[in-house]
Scaffold this active site. Sequence first.
Site, PDB file in Angstrom:
ATOM      1  N   SER A  91       1.283  -1.546   0.225  1.00 23.70           N
ATOM      2  CA  SER A  91       0.248   0.079  -0.073  1.00 23.70           C
ATOM      3  C   SER A  91       0.663   1.470   0.083  1.00 23.70           C
ATOM      4  CB  SER A  91      -0.985  -0.488   1.500  1.00 23.70           C
ATOM      5  OG  SER A  91      -2.235   0.692   1.187  1.00 23.70           O
TER       6      SER A  91
ATOM      7  N   LYS B   6       4.291   1.873  -2.737  1.00 22.59           N
ATOM      8  CA  LYS B   6       4.601   3.056  -3.356  1.00 22.59           C
ATOM      9  C   LYS B   6       6.371   2.982  -2.739  1.00 22.59           C
ATOM     10  CE  LYS B   6       0.624   5.624  -1.918  1.00 22.59           C
ATOM     11  NZ  LYS B   6      -0.885   4.332  -2.616  1.00 22.59           N
TER      12      LYS B   6
ATOM     13  N   TRP C 161     -10.202   0.638  -5.570  1.00 17.75           N
ATOM     14  CA  TRP C 161      -9.423   1.702  -5.038  1.00 17.75           C
ATOM     15  C   TRP C 161      -7.951   2.012  -5.417  1.00 17.75           C
ATOM     16  CZ3 TRP C 161     -10.913   6.492  -3.841  1.00 17.75           C
ATOM     17  CH2 TRP C 161     -10.180   7.624  -2.675  1.00 17.75           C
TER      18      TRP C 161
ATOM     19  N   HIS D 287      -8.384  -5.412  -0.058  1.00 14.11           N
ATOM     20  CA  HIS D 287      -6.549  -4.782   0.308  1.00 14.11           C
ATOM     21  C   HIS D 287      -5.852  -5.362   1.348  1.00 14.11           C
ATOM     22  CE1 HIS D 287      -3.917  -1.427  -0.003  1.00 14.11           C
ATOM     23  NE2 HIS D 287      -4.153  -0.923   1.402  1.00 14.11           N
TER      24      HIS D 287
HETATM   25  C1  GTR Z   1      -5.057   4.986   2.028  1.00 10.87           C
HETATM   26  C2  GTR Z   1      -4.616   5.174   0.670  1.00 10.87           C
HETATM   27  C3  GTR Z   1      -4.069   4.317  -0.184  1.00 10.87           C
HETATM   28  C4  GTR Z   1      -3.250   3.414   0.144  1.00 10.87           C
HETATM   29  C5  GTR Z   1      -3.211   3.376   1.874  1.00 10.87           C
HETATM   30  C6  GTR Z   1      -2.237   2.233   2.651  1.00 10.87           C
HETATM   31  O1  GTR Z   1      -6.206   5.353   2.231  1.00 10.87           O
HETATM   32  O2  GTR Z   1      -5.935   6.047  -0.252  1.00 10.87           O
HETATM   33  O3  GTR Z   1      -3.570   5.371  -0.655  1.00 10.87           O
HETATM   34  O4  GTR Z   1      -1.595   3.849  -0.019  1.00 10.87           O
HETATM   35  O5  GTR Z   1      -4.309   4.618   2.267  1.00 10.87           O
HETATM   36  O6  GTR Z   1      -1.722   2.252   2.319  1.00 10.87           O
HETATM   37  O7  GTR Z   1      -3.107   1.499   3.123  1.00 10.87           O
END
Ligand code: GTR
Length: 422
Positions: free
Chosen positions: A261, A265, A352, A403
Amino acid sequence: MKYLTLTLLLFLTLSTFGQFQPNYDESKIPDYELPELLLSEKHGKIKSVKAWETKRRPEILELFADQMYGKVPDVPYSLDFKVKQKGVSILSGKALLKEVEITISTVNGALPFTLMIITPNSAGPHSCFMTINFYGNHTLLDAKNISLTNSWVRNNEEFNITNNKATEASRGARSYRWDIDAIVSRGYALASIYYGDLDPDYDDGFQDGLHPLFYGQGQSKPKPEEWGSIGVWAFGMSRSMDYLVTDPLIDARKVAVMGHSRLGKTSLWAGVNDQRFALVISNDSGCGGAALSRRAFGETVGRINTSFPHWFNDNFTQYNENESALPIDQHMLLALVAPRALYVASAEDDRWADPKGEFLSTYHANPVYKLYGEQCIDDPQMPAVDQPKMVGKTGYHVRSGGHNVTDYDWEQYMNFADQVFN
Ligand code: GTR
């Protein structure tokens, strides 16, 4: 009545304009054209590995640093490694734990953070996954010897974390994301750092964490082109690699950098900057990670910069609701990994993060792998759910579910690492 009408009007305005409505409809994706990897405005068509490495690659890397993740300020720093404990038996004797305190110092001060290294209890050197985590090293495994961080930690009732402090009760709270048993059983080491040791993940105007150590005289926040939090976390992964290359238990030529996540990045940014990482893995990294920005599917540049103003640099905000103006897109970030190995993972229900956009940028990185004569994914058809695809130096899967990082994801990373490391 007047009051009611006004309230209704306010409600309608807020729901129409005030709230971000993510697009999840493929037919509503704007027409877009991706910037060309092998065409430089300054240097023309890029036809050789040499031209890529000396001209186009530095040009693209500079664009990502300057316009998005931010540059590391040009401030001298020194590093100190202190082995705090080593050879501690964990996992019923299957593995050994080591902790190294790494201190980054500049004229402005010093910041220590802890690198945890878990190695199989067998003769090394071992291939290794260098990772970064969300709640502290002690949350990866319920083992009493792993030290607790003193840094800020996000509160989480379920994990028994209150007052932004790591707690004994949170030991192993995240172990479901870290299949450490399987990792060491397959002969891999796992190294991890806690991101909050480097920069707490909230918008405080960059007053805590590593940023202030790199301020010049009179400076109180990063310049528009300088690093945000992702830049600092990635820097921490590289400083950890500075230690790993000195550790006889680790095979420094076989280290994969991995994150999930926002930390996916981060692992991508660490992996493109630091070519000592032989394999770069992105788990559900989405917007600002592996997903193509121009698709604006799910999370968008404007949305991410609004919700998390501290992740990227200030220059990046000029692309809010303006993705087509970007001189780069995320396939170019992935291409900077070449000719090293790259694995991108998505999850079907994680819309997302735009699974298709994550696949497409993996696919569109292929011209650079081909320039090196390397095999890679070069079929534009997205693989079916739970059908991992590993072709030469690139791999991709979209797993069923949401996720997360699951044992299934780890299994693919190890299968791919077995393939590219041997
Ligand atoms: C979310 C964000 C994503 C992702 C995620 C995470 O809220 O919008 O870009 O990075 O968090 O890191 O769990």
